[in-house]
Design a protein around this motif. Sequence first.
Motif, PDB file in Angstrom:
ATOM      1  N   THR A  60     -33.224  22.970 -24.031  1.00  0.00           N
ATOM      2  CA  THR A  60     -31.855  23.298 -24.433  1.00  0.00           C
ATOM      3  C   THR A  60     -31.030  22.023 -24.584  1.00  0.00           C
ATOM      4  O   THR A  60     -31.386  20.963 -24.058  1.00  0.00           O
ATOM      5  CB  THR A  60     -31.173  24.184 -23.376  1.00  0.00           C
ATOM      6  OG1 THR A  60     -31.215  23.501 -22.120  1.00  0.00           O
ATOM      7  CG2 THR A  60     -31.871  25.524 -23.257  1.00  0.00           C
ATOM      8  N   VAL A 119     -35.528  33.230 -22.647  1.00  0.00           N
ATOM      9  CA  VAL A 119     -34.389  32.342 -22.403  1.00  0.00           C
ATOM     10  C   VAL A 119     -33.148  32.956 -23.043  1.00  0.00           C
ATOM     11  O   VAL A 119     -33.202  33.436 -24.176  1.00  0.00           O
ATOM     12  CB  VAL A 119     -34.606  30.952 -23.057  1.00  0.00           C
ATOM     13  CG1 VAL A 119     -33.478  30.002 -22.667  1.00  0.00           C
ATOM     14  CG2 VAL A 119     -35.948  30.366 -22.711  1.00  0.00           C
ATOM     15  N   GLN A 151     -29.538  31.182 -18.578  1.00  0.00           N
ATOM     16  CA  GLN A 151     -30.045  32.244 -17.698  1.00  0.00           C
ATOM     17  C   GLN A 151     -28.890  32.725 -16.806  1.00  0.00           C
ATOM     18  O   GLN A 151     -27.834  33.072 -17.344  1.00  0.00           O
ATOM     19  CB  GLN A 151     -31.250  31.760 -16.870  1.00  0.00           C
ATOM     20  CG  GLN A 151     -32.360  31.087 -17.675  1.00  0.00           C
ATOM     21  CD  GLN A 151     -33.086  32.006 -18.657  1.00  0.00           C
ATOM     22  OE1 GLN A 151     -32.469  32.535 -19.557  1.00  0.00           O
ATOM     23  NE2 GLN A 151     -34.396  32.146 -18.516  1.00  0.00           N
ATOM     24  N   ILE A 156     -37.659  22.338 -19.446  1.00  0.00           N
ATOM     25  CA  ILE A 156     -38.015  23.543 -20.192  1.00  0.00           C
ATOM     26  C   ILE A 156     -37.633  24.775 -19.373  1.00  0.00           C
ATOM     27  O   ILE A 156     -37.890  24.834 -18.178  1.00  0.00           O
ATOM     28  CB  ILE A 156     -39.541  23.575 -20.453  1.00  0.00           C
ATOM     29  CG1 ILE A 156     -39.897  22.547 -21.527  1.00  0.00           C
ATOM     30  CG2 ILE A 156     -40.003  24.961 -20.871  1.00  0.00           C
ATOM     31  CD1 ILE A 156     -41.355  22.559 -21.921  1.00  0.00           C
ATOM     32  N   THR A 157     -36.974  25.719 -20.023  1.00  0.00           N
ATOM     33  CA  THR A 157     -36.779  27.040 -19.417  1.00  0.00           C
ATOM     34  C   THR A 157     -37.803  27.959 -20.059  1.00  0.00           C
ATOM     35  O   THR A 157     -37.760  28.188 -21.272  1.00  0.00           O
ATOM     36  CB  THR A 157     -35.360  27.577 -19.712  1.00  0.00           C
ATOM     37  OG1 THR A 157     -34.412  26.588 -19.307  1.00  0.00           O
ATOM     38  CG2 THR A 157     -35.104  28.874 -18.975  1.00  0.00           C
ATOM     39  N   PRO A 158     -38.760  28.464 -19.285  1.00  0.00           N
ATOM     40  CA  PRO A 158     -39.795  29.305 -19.908  1.00  0.00           C
ATOM     41  C   PRO A 158     -39.182  30.614 -20.430  1.00  0.00           C
ATOM     42  O   PRO A 158     -38.327  31.189 -19.761  1.00  0.00           O
ATOM     43  CB  PRO A 158     -40.781  29.586 -18.789  1.00  0.00           C
ATOM     44  CG  PRO A 158     -40.337  28.787 -17.628  1.00  0.00           C
ATOM     45  CD  PRO A 158     -38.931  28.335 -17.843  1.00  0.00           C
ATOM     46  N   PRO A 159     -39.610  31.071 -21.602  1.00  0.00           N
ATOM     47  CA  PRO A 159     -39.087  32.319 -22.155  1.00  0.00           C
ATOM     48  C   PRO A 159     -39.391  33.504 -21.228  1.00  0.00           C
ATOM     49  O   PRO A 159     -40.411  33.473 -20.537  1.00  0.00           O
ATOM     50  CB  PRO A 159     -39.830  32.470 -23.486  1.00  0.00           C
ATOM     51  CG  PRO A 159     -40.308  31.101 -23.814  1.00  0.00           C
ATOM     52  CD  PRO A 159     -40.539  30.399 -22.498  1.00  0.00           C
ATOM     53  N   GLY A 166     -38.224  26.150 -25.339  1.00  0.00           N
ATOM     54  CA  GLY A 166     -37.339  26.432 -24.206  1.00  0.00           C
ATOM     55  C   GLY A 166     -36.528  25.229 -23.759  1.00  0.00           C
ATOM     56  O   GLY A 166     -35.877  25.267 -22.717  1.00  0.00           O
ATOM     57  N   LEU A 192     -31.185  25.307 -28.751  1.00  0.00           N
ATOM     58  CA  LEU A 192     -32.400  25.781 -28.071  1.00  0.00           C
ATOM     59  C   LEU A 192     -33.559  25.590 -29.034  1.00  0.00           C
ATOM     60  O   LEU A 192     -33.424  25.886 -30.227  1.00  0.00           O
ATOM     61  CB  LEU A 192     -32.221  27.275 -27.755  1.00  0.00           C
ATOM     62  CG  LEU A 192     -33.388  28.055 -27.153  1.00  0.00           C
ATOM     63  CD1 LEU A 192     -33.723  27.549 -25.746  1.00  0.00           C
ATOM     64  CD2 LEU A 192     -33.058  29.557 -27.086  1.00  0.00           C
TER      65      LEU A 192
END
Length: 296
Positions: free
Chosen positions: A271, A11, A285, A6-9, A269, A265
């Motif tokens: 992808t 994003v 990012q 997970i990429t935390p928002p 978060g 996406l």
Amino acid sequence: MNDSPITPPPVVLSTWSHGLPANRAGLAVLRGSGPHRSALDAVEAGCNVVELDCPDMTVGLGSRPDRDGRVTLDAAVMQGDGRAGCVAFVQGVAHPISLARLVMERTPHVLLVGEGAEQFARECGINVAAPKLSPAAEQQWRAWLAERKYAPKINIENHDTISMLALDAQGSMAAGSTTSGLAYKMHGRVGDSPIIGAGIFVDAPIGGAICTGLGETVLRTLGALLAVEAMRAGATPQEACEHAIERIIAKNPNPENYQVGMLTLDFSGHTGAYAVQKGFNYALQEELLEARSRFH
Ligand code: SD4
């Protein structure tokens, strides 16, 4: 089970290496202090950077032209609430992504093309420049005219659209795409990028998908819609990309001759990234990553 971290928002996810400066601009918008700026603002800001400066000559007014020596541009934006705006076959507009946004915000329509889109630009106070090739584009086009051979090369010269997805900290998602399409295309040709469901698609609360590559293959399959619908049916973003790319390959013969790259996406978060051929890189990012591909 989701297989991507997970990429935390906030994003921001973009196609190709020019996604890096685009993402930096998008993240600056989303992380900036001051009044709230949305995922759509981030997509527009990121795409604007590449429209002004695209060393690959595939986005903005400095792009390679069509076979008649005209630079014609396509762009689209879409939000998770289903609102969308698109322009296609426009000439002389430095920021087609911003014009696409104005179509969404100021008209009852979704897609304006050609002269009508240019007229709308003027009505909005946007300068529409007279057609003029950059010196580099002019030189390359004249060299191309000597042979007049139309043969898009995988990952080179014809495949560097910027498509972007952004998710802001308030949980809204937007997608955008802006391109000159394929170099030396027929005059009047429009690709997948300004077509909702083909080049881009976002649907809250499911997720979004964006494409780059040979637009005809994506138009035939509505590639971005395929990926979002796969997520709706329970696929992870990565599985959804792979599903859509498999369908594109199944419906378009000779995949050794084309490239399509897809990014997805979801609202948590996660992808996904996948391509027909190797060589599709993308920016998540501020990091440049290489997508897995069906063929190596
Ligand atoms: C098009 N899909 O017009 C665009 C081109 C592209 O990376 O994506 N290039 O077909």
